[in-house]
Write a protein that holds these residues in place. Structure first.
Motif, PDB file in Angstrom:
ATOM      1  N   UNK A  45      30.243  37.703 -28.762  1.00 19.20           N
ATOM      2  CA  UNK A  45      29.443  36.479 -28.802  1.00 19.20           C
ATOM      3  C   UNK A  45      28.349  36.602 -29.866  1.00 19.20           C
ATOM      4  N   UNK A  46      27.725  37.764 -29.939  1.00 16.09           N
ATOM      5  CA  UNK A  46      26.651  37.983 -30.915  1.00 16.09           C
ATOM      6  C   UNK A  46      27.184  37.967 -32.344  1.00 16.09           C
ATOM      7  N   UNK A  47      28.358  38.526 -32.546  1.00 13.71           N
ATOM      8  CA  UNK A  47      28.965  38.479 -33.883  1.00 13.71           C
ATOM      9  C   UNK A  47      29.244  37.034 -34.284  1.00 13.71           C
ATOM     10  N   UNK A  48      29.715  36.236 -33.328  1.00 15.75           N
ATOM     11  CA  UNK A  48      29.947  34.816 -33.607  1.00 15.75           C
ATOM     12  C   UNK A  48      28.637  34.109 -33.940  1.00 15.75           C
ATOM     13  N   UNK A  49      27.578  34.447 -33.224  1.00 16.69           N
ATOM     14  CA  UNK A  49      26.269  33.857 -33.513  1.00 16.69           C
ATOM     15  C   UNK A  49      25.822  34.237 -34.922  1.00 16.69           C
ATOM     16  N   UNK A  50      25.982  35.496 -35.287  1.00 18.35           N
ATOM     17  CA  UNK A  50      25.555  35.958 -36.609  1.00 18.35           C
ATOM     18  C   UNK A  50      26.226  35.144 -37.719  1.00 18.35           C
ATOM     19  N   UNK A  51      27.482  34.807 -37.531  1.00 20.92           N
ATOM     20  CA  UNK A  51      28.217  34.019 -38.534  1.00 20.92           C
ATOM     21  C   UNK A  51      27.667  32.602 -38.667  1.00 20.92           C
ATOM     22  N   UNK A  52      27.027  32.103 -37.629  1.00 21.33           N
ATOM     23  CA  UNK A  52      26.547  30.725 -37.602  1.00 21.33           C
ATOM     24  C   UNK A  52      25.063  30.585 -37.934  1.00 21.33           C
ATOM     25  N   UNK A  53      24.351  31.691 -37.988  1.00 18.43           N
ATOM     26  CA  UNK A  53      22.907  31.614 -38.208  1.00 18.43           C
ATOM     27  C   UNK A  53      22.596  30.998 -39.574  1.00 18.43           C
ATOM     28  N   UNK A  54      21.514  30.220 -39.627  1.00 19.57           N
ATOM     29  CA  UNK A  54      21.152  29.560 -40.885  1.00 19.57           C
ATOM     30  C   UNK A  54      20.579  30.530 -41.917  1.00 19.57           C
ATOM     31  N   UNK A  55      20.668  30.139 -43.177  1.00 18.73           N
ATOM     32  CA  UNK A  55      20.089  30.930 -44.272  1.00 18.73           C
ATOM     33  C   UNK A  55      18.562  30.839 -44.248  1.00 18.73           C
ATOM     34  N   UNK A  56      18.046  29.731 -43.684  1.00 17.07           N
ATOM     35  CA  UNK A  56      16.598  29.552 -43.570  1.00 17.07           C
ATOM     36  C   UNK A  56      16.239  29.187 -42.133  1.00 17.07           C
ATOM     37  N   UNK A  57      15.126  29.727 -41.671  1.00 21.10           N
ATOM     38  CA  UNK A  57      14.536  29.374 -40.383  1.00 21.10           C
ATOM     39  C   UNK A  57      13.073  29.071 -40.645  1.00 21.10           C
ATOM     40  N   UNK A  58      12.647  27.911 -40.223  1.00 20.45           N
ATOM     41  CA  UNK A  58      11.257  27.482 -40.413  1.00 20.45           C
ATOM     42  C   UNK A  58      10.875  27.539 -41.901  1.00 20.45           C
ATOM     43  N   UNK A  59      11.857  27.269 -42.777  1.00 22.58           N
ATOM     44  CA  UNK A  59      11.625  27.273 -44.219  1.00 22.58           C
ATOM     45  C   UNK A  59      11.635  28.647 -44.853  1.00 22.58           C
ATOM     46  N   UNK A  60      11.893  29.691 -44.073  1.00 19.34           N
ATOM     47  CA  UNK A  60      11.871  31.068 -44.556  1.00 19.34           C
ATOM     48  C   UNK A  60      13.287  31.569 -44.820  1.00 19.34           C
ATOM     49  N   UNK A  61      13.474  32.265 -45.945  1.00 19.12           N
ATOM     50  CA  UNK A  61      14.769  32.823 -46.316  1.00 19.12           C
ATOM     51  C   UNK A  61      15.159  33.962 -45.374  1.00 19.12           C
ATOM     52  N   UNK A  62      16.474  34.070 -45.152  1.00 16.51           N
ATOM     53  CA  UNK A  62      16.966  35.162 -44.321  1.00 16.51           C
ATOM     54  C   UNK A  62      16.751  36.495 -45.028  1.00 16.51           C
ATOM     55  N   UNK A  63      16.192  37.432 -44.299  1.00 18.27           N
ATOM     56  CA  UNK A  63      15.923  38.793 -44.787  1.00 18.27           C
ATOM     57  C   UNK A  63      16.088  39.725 -43.587  1.00 18.27           C
ATOM     58  N   UNK A  64      17.331  40.165 -43.354  1.00 18.11           N
ATOM     59  CA  UNK A  64      17.630  40.948 -42.154  1.00 18.11           C
ATOM     60  C   UNK A  64      16.887  42.272 -42.128  1.00 18.11           C
ATOM     61  N   UNK A  65      16.476  42.678 -40.922  1.00 16.13           N
ATOM     62  CA  UNK A  65      15.738  43.934 -40.765  1.00 16.13           C
ATOM     63  C   UNK A  65      16.665  45.139 -40.873  1.00 16.13           C
ATOM     64  N   UNK A  66      16.056  46.292 -41.029  1.00 17.55           N
ATOM     65  CA  UNK A  66      16.783  47.571 -40.996  1.00 17.55           C
ATOM     66  C   UNK A  66      16.743  48.086 -39.568  1.00 17.55           C
ATOM     67  N   UNK A  67      17.755  48.756 -39.110  1.00 19.73           N
ATOM     68  CA  UNK A  67      19.039  48.937 -39.774  1.00 19.73           C
ATOM     69  C   UNK A  67      19.853  47.648 -39.726  1.00 19.73           C
ATOM     70  N   UNK A  68      20.685  47.418 -40.721  1.00 12.48           N
ATOM     71  CA  UNK A  68      21.519  46.216 -40.783  1.00 12.48           C
ATOM     72  C   UNK A  68      22.494  46.215 -39.613  1.00 12.48           C
ATOM     73  N   UNK A  69      22.642  45.044 -38.987  1.00 12.63           N
ATOM     74  CA  UNK A  69      23.535  44.903 -37.842  1.00 12.63           C
ATOM     75  C   UNK A  69      23.862  43.434 -37.644  1.00 12.63           C
ATOM     76  N   UNK A  70      25.047  43.161 -37.131  1.00  9.09           N
ATOM     77  CA  UNK A  70      25.409  41.788 -36.769  1.00  9.09           C
ATOM     78  C   UNK A  70      24.669  41.325 -35.517  1.00  9.09           C
ATOM     79  N   UNK A  71      23.958  42.235 -34.880  1.00  2.00           N
ATOM     80  CA  UNK A  71      23.234  41.904 -33.656  1.00  2.00           C
ATOM     81  C   UNK A  71      21.770  41.585 -33.912  1.00  2.00           C
TER      82      UNK A  71
END
Length: 161
Positions: A45-71
C-alpha cells in the motif's frame, strides 16, 4: 468518522490559527528520518502511495529524506516529512485526542515538544504520518490537502492492523 468516536473536527482556517499561535521551542535539526518496517500488505500500500505522491506539497518541491525509501517522502527544507506504514500511535486510544478531517481523510493531530505537528491518518488500512516542522506550521493543514487525493487512491478505508 465512526459515530462511536467522539471527535471535534477543526476547520482548516481554525487549525491554521491554532498552529500559528502555538508556542515554539528550538528544534534539533539534521536528524535523519526513520524508515518504518510494516508487514508485506502495508508495504505494498505504501509503495502504491509513493507512486501517487505529488511533486509539490504546499508549494514545496519534493526532496526525499535520507535514507531513500518508498516508505518515506519529503518536501522543502526544513522538510514536511511523510512516513507510510508507521505503528499505531498510542494517542489514538485517547478519547480526548484532537482530530481533523481534510478532504475526506481523517488525521490524528499531535503537537510535538519542539513546536512541530504530527498528523497520523486514521480509518485507513495503513497508518501514514505527516510531520510539519515548526517553520511550516503556519499554513495549517494545507499540506494535508495536497496529500488527500493520493491517500484516498492508494490507502483504502479500513482499520490498519
Amino acid at each position: 468518522m465512526s459515530p462511536r468516536r467522539r471527535r471535534c473536527l477543526v476547520s482548516a482556517p481554525a487549525l491554521a490559527l491554532l498552529i500559528a499561535s502555538a508556542g515554539c521551542s528550538s528544534a534539533d535539526e539534521g536528524v535523519g528520518t526513520a524508515v518504518p518496517t510494516p508487514d508485506g500488505k502495508v508495504t505494498e500500500l505504501c509503495r502504491n502511495l509513493d507512486k501517487q505522491l505529488p511533486k509539490k506539497v504546499d508549494g514545496l518541491e519534493r526532496a526525499d529524506p535520507e535514507p531513500k525509501s518508498e516508505l518515506t517522502a519529503g518536501w522543502g527544507d526544513p522538510a514536511i516529512i511523510l512516513r507510510c506504514g508507521v505503528a499505531r500511535p498510542p494517542k489514538m486510544k485517547d478519547p480526548e485526542a484532537d482530530g481533523v478531517t481534510v478532504d475526506g481523510v481523517n488525521w490524528l493531530l499531535e503537537e510535538q515538544d519542539d513546536g512541530s505537528f504530527r498528523f497520523t491518518s486514521t480509518l485507513r488500512e495503513a497508518y501514514v504520518e505527516v510531520t510539519l516542522p515548526k517553520e511550516r506550521a503556519g499554513n495549517g493543514v494545507s499540506p494535508l490537502t495536497d496529500l488527500a487525493a493520493p491517500m484516498k487512491e492508494a490507502i483504502p478505508k479500513g482499520i490498519a492492523s
